[in-house]
Design a protein around this motif. Sequence first.
Motif, short mmCIF file in Angstrom:
data_model
loop_
_atom_site.label_atom_id
_atom_site.label_comp_id
_atom_site.label_asym_id
_atom_site.label_seq_id
_atom_site.Cartn_x
_atom_site.Cartn_y
_atom_site.Cartn_z
N CYS A 23 0.84 -1.21 0.00
CA CYS A 23 0.00 0.00 0.00
C CYS A 23 0.87 1.25 0.00
O CYS A 23 0.62 2.20 -0.76
CB CYS A 23 -0.87 0.06 1.26
SG CYS A 23 -2.18 -1.11 1.30
N VAL A 24 1.90 1.24 0.86
CA VAL A 24 2.77 2.41 0.96
C VAL A 24 3.49 2.64 -0.37
O VAL A 24 3.50 3.76 -0.90
CB VAL A 24 3.79 2.22 2.11
CG1 VAL A 24 4.84 3.33 2.08
CG2 VAL A 24 3.08 2.20 3.46
N VAL A 25 4.03 1.57 -0.94
CA VAL A 25 4.77 1.70 -2.20
C VAL A 25 3.85 2.24 -3.31
O VAL A 25 4.20 3.16 -4.04
CB VAL A 25 5.39 0.35 -2.61
CG1 VAL A 25 5.93 0.42 -4.03
CG2 VAL A 25 6.49 -0.03 -1.63
N LEU A 26 2.65 1.68 -3.40
CA LEU A 26 1.71 2.13 -4.44
C LEU A 26 1.38 3.61 -4.27
O LEU A 26 1.35 4.38 -5.23
CB LEU A 26 0.42 1.30 -4.39
CG LEU A 26 0.52 -0.15 -4.86
CD1 LEU A 26 -0.81 -0.87 -4.67
CD2 LEU A 26 0.93 -0.20 -6.33
N ASN A 27 1.15 4.00 -3.01
CA ASN A 27 0.82 5.40 -2.75
C ASN A 27 1.99 6.32 -3.09
O ASN A 27 1.79 7.41 -3.64
CB ASN A 27 0.41 5.59 -1.29
CG ASN A 27 -1.09 5.57 -1.12
OD1 ASN A 27 -1.77 6.51 -1.52
ND2 ASN A 27 -1.61 4.49 -0.57
N LEU A 28 3.20 5.87 -2.73
CA LEU A 28 4.37 6.70 -3.03
C LEU A 28 4.56 6.79 -4.54
O LEU A 28 4.89 7.85 -5.07
CB LEU A 28 5.62 6.12 -2.37
CG LEU A 28 5.69 6.28 -0.85
CD1 LEU A 28 6.97 5.65 -0.30
CD2 LEU A 28 5.60 7.74 -0.43
N ALA A 29 4.29 5.68 -5.24
CA ALA A 29 4.42 5.68 -6.71
C ALA A 29 3.44 6.68 -7.30
O ALA A 29 3.77 7.44 -8.22
CB ALA A 29 4.15 4.29 -7.25
N GLY A 49 2.28 9.29 -5.77
CA GLY A 49 2.82 10.61 -5.44
C GLY A 49 3.92 11.00 -6.41
O GLY A 49 3.99 12.14 -6.86
N TYR A 50 4.75 10.03 -6.77
CA TYR A 50 5.85 10.27 -7.70
C TYR A 50 5.31 10.74 -9.04
O TYR A 50 5.77 11.72 -9.62
CB TYR A 50 6.67 8.99 -7.85
CG TYR A 50 7.78 9.09 -8.86
CD1 TYR A 50 8.92 9.84 -8.59
CD2 TYR A 50 7.68 8.44 -10.09
CE1 TYR A 50 9.93 9.95 -9.53
CE2 TYR A 50 8.68 8.53 -11.03
CZ TYR A 50 9.81 9.29 -10.74
OH TYR A 50 10.81 9.40 -11.67
N LEU A 51 4.27 10.04 -9.55
CA LEU A 51 3.69 10.41 -10.84
C LEU A 51 3.03 11.79 -10.75
O LEU A 51 3.10 12.58 -11.70
CB LEU A 51 2.68 9.36 -11.30
CG LEU A 51 3.27 8.00 -11.68
CD1 LEU A 51 2.19 7.10 -12.27
CD2 LEU A 51 4.42 8.16 -12.67
N THR A 52 2.41 12.07 -9.60
CA THR A 52 1.79 13.39 -9.41
C THR A 52 2.86 14.47 -9.56
O THR A 52 2.62 15.52 -10.15
CB THR A 52 1.17 13.48 -8.01
OG1 THR A 52 0.29 12.37 -7.84
CG2 THR A 52 0.41 14.78 -7.82
N LEU A 53 4.05 14.18 -9.00
CA LEU A 53 5.13 15.17 -9.07
C LEU A 53 5.74 15.24 -10.48
O LEU A 53 6.23 16.27 -10.90
CB LEU A 53 6.22 14.82 -8.07
CG LEU A 53 5.87 15.02 -6.60
CD1 LEU A 53 7.02 14.60 -5.71
CD2 LEU A 53 5.49 16.47 -6.33
N LEU A 54 5.67 14.12 -11.18
CA LEU A 54 6.32 14.04 -12.49
C LEU A 54 5.54 14.81 -13.56
O LEU A 54 6.12 15.46 -14.43
CB LEU A 54 6.41 12.56 -12.89
CG LEU A 54 7.52 12.15 -13.83
CD1 LEU A 54 8.86 12.55 -13.24
CD2 LEU A 54 7.46 10.64 -14.07
#
Length: 596
Positions: free
Chosen positions: A50-56, A58-63
């Motif tokens: 869950c944490v990894v998916l959420n961080l991913a 977040g990463y795309l949101t920033l990208l």
Amino acid sequence: MKKTKEKPVVHQMMHADTASVESNNKRQAWKPLFHFIRQVKMPWILIAVCVVLNLAQGYLTLLFPSYTEQIYAGNFSKALAITATVIVLGKALLTAAIQGVCTITANITQMRFQEHIWRRLSRLPLSFYDKNEPRDLISRTTEDTTTLSEFFSHGISSLLSTIYTLIGSFVLILAYDWRLAASMLITIPLIYAIAIISGRFYFKMNNQVQAKLSNMTRYFASVLPYITLTKFFGQENREEQNGLDWIAKHFKTSFDNAKIGLVLTFAQTVVQVIFQLVIILMGVWLVRDGSIDIGIWIAFYMYANTLYSSFSSLSSQWQSLKRNQGCAARITQVTDTPIEENNGTMDASGVEGDLAFRNVTFAYGEQNVLNDVSFTVPSGKVTAVVGPSGAGKSTILNLVERFYTPNEGSVALNGQDIKEYELRSWRRNIGYIPQNCQLFSGTIRDNIAYAVPGQVSDEAVTEAARLADALEFIQSFEKGFDTEVGENGAKLSGGQRQRIAIARALLMDSKLLILDEATSNLDAESEAAIEATLKKVSQRCTVLMVAHRMDTVRDADRIVVMENTRVNAVGTHEELAASCELYRKMIGQQAVDATV
Ligand SMILES: Nc1ncnc2c1ncn2[C@@H]1O[C@H](COP(=O)(O)OP(=O)(O)O)[C@@H](O)[C@H]1O
Ligand SMILES: [Mg+2]
């Protein structure tokens, strides 16, 4: 994110001396949460996913904004278009995956929590249930575990991803132009302040409304099951008014809070407008200035909004963390209570002998309910305990059942302290007929066979029912032994419930039978039948009975007269009638009662 920042400055100054106590309390607040999850087998791998998916995500949101920026800068290459599409698609897929995985994680976590609590709840000592209401315990097992499992699935992962996007978007803005970052630093405290103030308020407001709501529910739940009482005494007007008062109180709290909520929402909107103005004005200024181009401004605009929403949701996530500390504290109250002591190892099945109270002193709370109580229940005989109500008669039976342990002295069977016996083996060998004969909802057969599940023949059940003088009324029912008794036997009369409870105890064929005013709800005829039964069974077991009617006691081999926590006298009916003032008074009273 520092915890102390959350506290308004004024508050901190006014209570400087209590600050250390509070921070200590705060540390205490984390303890139950950690302590609880250490006891449970958590699905850590799923939580990590869950944490990894959420961080991913977040990463795309920033990208994404950086690609938008390139498009505005005039880059219309195929590669860029593909990348942008992949990002958008990836984000959408991740949203679905997060939803799915987090929900599964929440379900598994909740199941583990509930299993853990239930294992405890089914084995806690009675003293625990004296202090905690069943309704409250149910809500800990259902609602608190729901909240807490949500936290370990959606909560933690989105909190981490929020922190990640928060820092990420700020760093990216800083990389574009320091003045953009500076403008954020000026407006962020404003957002932070309003988010904290409203977060705290909503938290408090929610608690108040919940409290009023649960008071209201409690009131309804206390009145409706006893509506016959209300009707008996013609108190409908009063209860109607009470109910209306609770409804009004609930409404007033919700309404007052809604008014303040409106002000806060307005304040939030103003802050948001200021924030947007800052972004636009900064953009206009820097683009005109030639420091940045329009593409960067668009990217900045997007990052700034990510920053804004991250800050706003951080506050509510923080409050939810606090709420979870509360849930964990309530749950650990259950899970940290020691289960019933069971150090005994001896097998109690078939053990016979005298049952002896030796100088037993006992208190449920502060006040002694039994004081230096000593008497013997001879093996294979009928011993009756009599005395005014509140004298401690039921308590004596509670100690025999080992529901509670004596504070001083001991109870012994055949010379052996009863705590040496394995607890469940001990209880399975006592036929217990309680004062208010509780039944489970289910059929009459289920109830009679409760103590010996799966091992009992229909003939045995029928025979036990016959001995308990219950066969006749059971057979008069259309469905016989398959009749549903309703919740706590509500579909049966008091006397019928009592006879089923007696049949249930007789079926166990135990060496020790204890009865607590077991014939109090019976008519004279049934009582006589039960007494005959008791006489018969007492040939093969020891009977200890608390008796209500003195004529039931007359034939007992030994009578213990209790008065005000102490043993007043012990003897046979004749002996006591000759020597015991209290006993004489009791038979006298009964005689007067009977003539009324
Ligand atoms: N679970 C309990 N917690 C606290 N006090 C109790 C509890 N059960 C009984 N008592 C108190 O202990 C005293 C003796 O009660 P009990 O043994 O039930 O009397 P009785 O002789 O009527 O059966 C009473 O004063 C009662 O209020
Ligand atoms: Mg009693």
